[in-house]
Enzyme design. Sequence first.
Site, short mmCIF file in Angstrom:
data_model
loop_
_atom_site.label_atom_id
_atom_site.label_comp_id
_atom_site.label_asym_id
_atom_site.label_seq_id
_atom_site.Cartn_x
_atom_site.Cartn_y
_atom_site.Cartn_z
N ARG A 1 -1.25 -8.36 13.75
CA ARG A 1 -1.74 -7.44 12.70
C ARG A 1 -2.53 -8.20 11.63
O ARG A 1 -3.56 -7.71 11.16
CB ARG A 1 -0.55 -6.71 12.05
CG ARG A 1 0.03 -5.64 12.98
CD ARG A 1 1.46 -5.30 12.59
NE ARG A 1 1.57 -4.56 11.36
CZ ARG A 1 2.69 -4.50 10.64
NH1 ARG A 1 3.77 -5.16 11.01
NH2 ARG A 1 2.73 -3.79 9.54
N ARG B 1 -9.96 1.01 8.71
CA ARG B 1 -9.55 -0.37 9.00
C ARG B 1 -10.62 -1.11 9.79
O ARG B 1 -10.43 -2.29 10.11
CB ARG B 1 -8.27 -0.36 9.83
CG ARG B 1 -6.97 -0.53 9.02
CD ARG B 1 -5.83 -0.39 10.00
NE ARG B 1 -4.63 -1.06 9.60
CZ ARG B 1 -3.56 -0.43 9.08
NH1 ARG B 1 -3.59 0.84 8.83
NH2 ARG B 1 -2.46 -1.12 8.83
N ARG C 1 10.93 -1.67 11.32
CA ARG C 1 9.84 -1.14 12.15
C ARG C 1 9.64 -2.03 13.37
O ARG C 1 9.74 -3.25 13.27
CB ARG C 1 8.55 -1.12 11.33
CG ARG C 1 8.35 0.15 10.57
CD ARG C 1 7.21 0.08 9.58
NE ARG C 1 5.95 -0.40 10.12
CZ ARG C 1 4.79 -0.35 9.47
NH1 ARG C 1 4.74 0.17 8.25
NH2 ARG C 1 3.70 -0.82 10.00
N ARG D 1 11.53 -6.42 5.44
CA ARG D 1 11.30 -4.99 5.16
C ARG D 1 12.19 -4.10 6.02
O ARG D 1 12.38 -4.34 7.21
CB ARG D 1 9.83 -4.65 5.44
CG ARG D 1 9.54 -3.17 5.31
CD ARG D 1 8.10 -2.89 5.01
NE ARG D 1 7.22 -3.04 6.15
CZ ARG D 1 5.91 -2.80 6.10
NH1 ARG D 1 5.34 -2.44 4.97
NH2 ARG D 1 5.17 -2.95 7.17
N LYS E 1 0.83 -1.21 0.00
CA LYS E 1 0.00 0.00 0.00
C LYS E 1 0.87 1.26 0.00
O LYS E 1 0.63 2.17 -0.77
CB LYS E 1 -0.90 0.05 1.25
CG LYS E 1 -1.94 -1.04 1.33
CD LYS E 1 -2.92 -0.79 2.48
CE LYS E 1 -2.30 -0.84 3.88
NZ LYS E 1 -1.77 -2.15 4.27
P1 AMP Z 1 0.52 0.88 8.76
O1 AMP Z 1 1.72 1.73 8.57
O2 AMP Z 1 -0.64 1.31 7.91
O3 AMP Z 1 0.83 -0.60 8.63
O4 AMP Z 1 0.04 1.11 10.27
C1 AMP Z 1 0.87 0.78 11.35
C2 AMP Z 1 0.06 0.61 12.60
O5 AMP Z 1 -0.60 1.86 12.93
C3 AMP Z 1 -1.07 -0.40 12.53
O6 AMP Z 1 -0.63 -1.73 12.74
C4 AMP Z 1 -1.97 0.09 13.65
O7 AMP Z 1 -1.44 -0.25 14.92
C5 AMP Z 1 -1.87 1.61 13.50
N1 AMP Z 1 -2.89 2.10 12.57
C6 AMP Z 1 -2.70 2.64 11.34
N2 AMP Z 1 -3.87 2.95 10.78
C7 AMP Z 1 -4.84 2.61 11.65
C8 AMP Z 1 -6.25 2.65 11.64
N3 AMP Z 1 -6.94 3.12 10.57
N4 AMP Z 1 -6.92 2.21 12.73
C9 AMP Z 1 -6.27 1.75 13.81
N5 AMP Z 1 -4.93 1.64 13.89
C10 AMP Z 1 -4.21 2.07 12.82
#
Ligand code: AMP
Length: 216
Positions: free
Chosen positions: A172, A89, A161, A128, A14
């Site tokens: 996740r 989400r 990360r 990653r 993404k």
């Molecule tokens: P990402 O970079 O999109 O993989 O997001 C990293 C982490 O941020 C996720 O695993 C969640 O813990 C948190 N996060 C990001 N977007 C959301 C969302 N829309 N709702 C809840 N937690 C989020």
Amino acid sequence: MLNIVLMGPPGAGKGTQAKRIVASYNIPHISTGDMFREAIKAQTPLGKLAQSYIEKGHLVPDDVTIGLVKERLSQPDCANGYLLDGFPRTIPQAEALEILSKEINRPVTHVVDIEVEKQELIRRISGRRVCKCCGAPYHIVTMKPAKDGICNICGGDLIQRKDDNEEALNIRLDHYVKDTKPLLDFYQKKNLLHTFDGTVGADELLNELKKLFKEN
Ligand code: AMP
């Protein structure tokens, strides 16, 4: 008019596609994950709250996440469209987005779902690395930087990360199946959903996405 929601499990690509799409269409890239990571880096109250959830692989509570997106979508740069990456989400987030996007007269026009199977997601995420400074993504086997451990773009250090470890990743992926996948049905019923194979290569996928955005 492009008011895009980008969906897919962690590791689907993404972030990589989001960066390419916004560069082509000049719309803001709104990544809730990036916004949380910036808040964590700055140790703001939001960052401190989000950190405990994110590092374990859990979702940040809906009210917090929705508040953050509400504020971001009301900024003037969203007046000509936006790309949401990693939001919504959950169903309550999607319902909130219905209201927020109508408030700014920019209802969602495209929901792009990037599909990749679990084994490949695990392979991608475990290798990653991301730039500590600019967030550019790399992979220790398939997307190596020119110089080991250093970002090609800004020269920053590459790091893993905190939530890219096996334990957090499993949590996740579980959240994705339980909380996020139901959104596919939600958007399918609204005739907004477009599903793509995320294993075809980043350039080919971007071309397919461009065709979709042209058609509509
Ligand atoms: P990402 O970079 O999109 O993989 O997001 C990293 C982490 O941020 C996720 O695993 C969640 O813990 C948190 N996060 C990001 N977007 C959301 C969302 N829309 N709702 C809840 N937690 C989020």
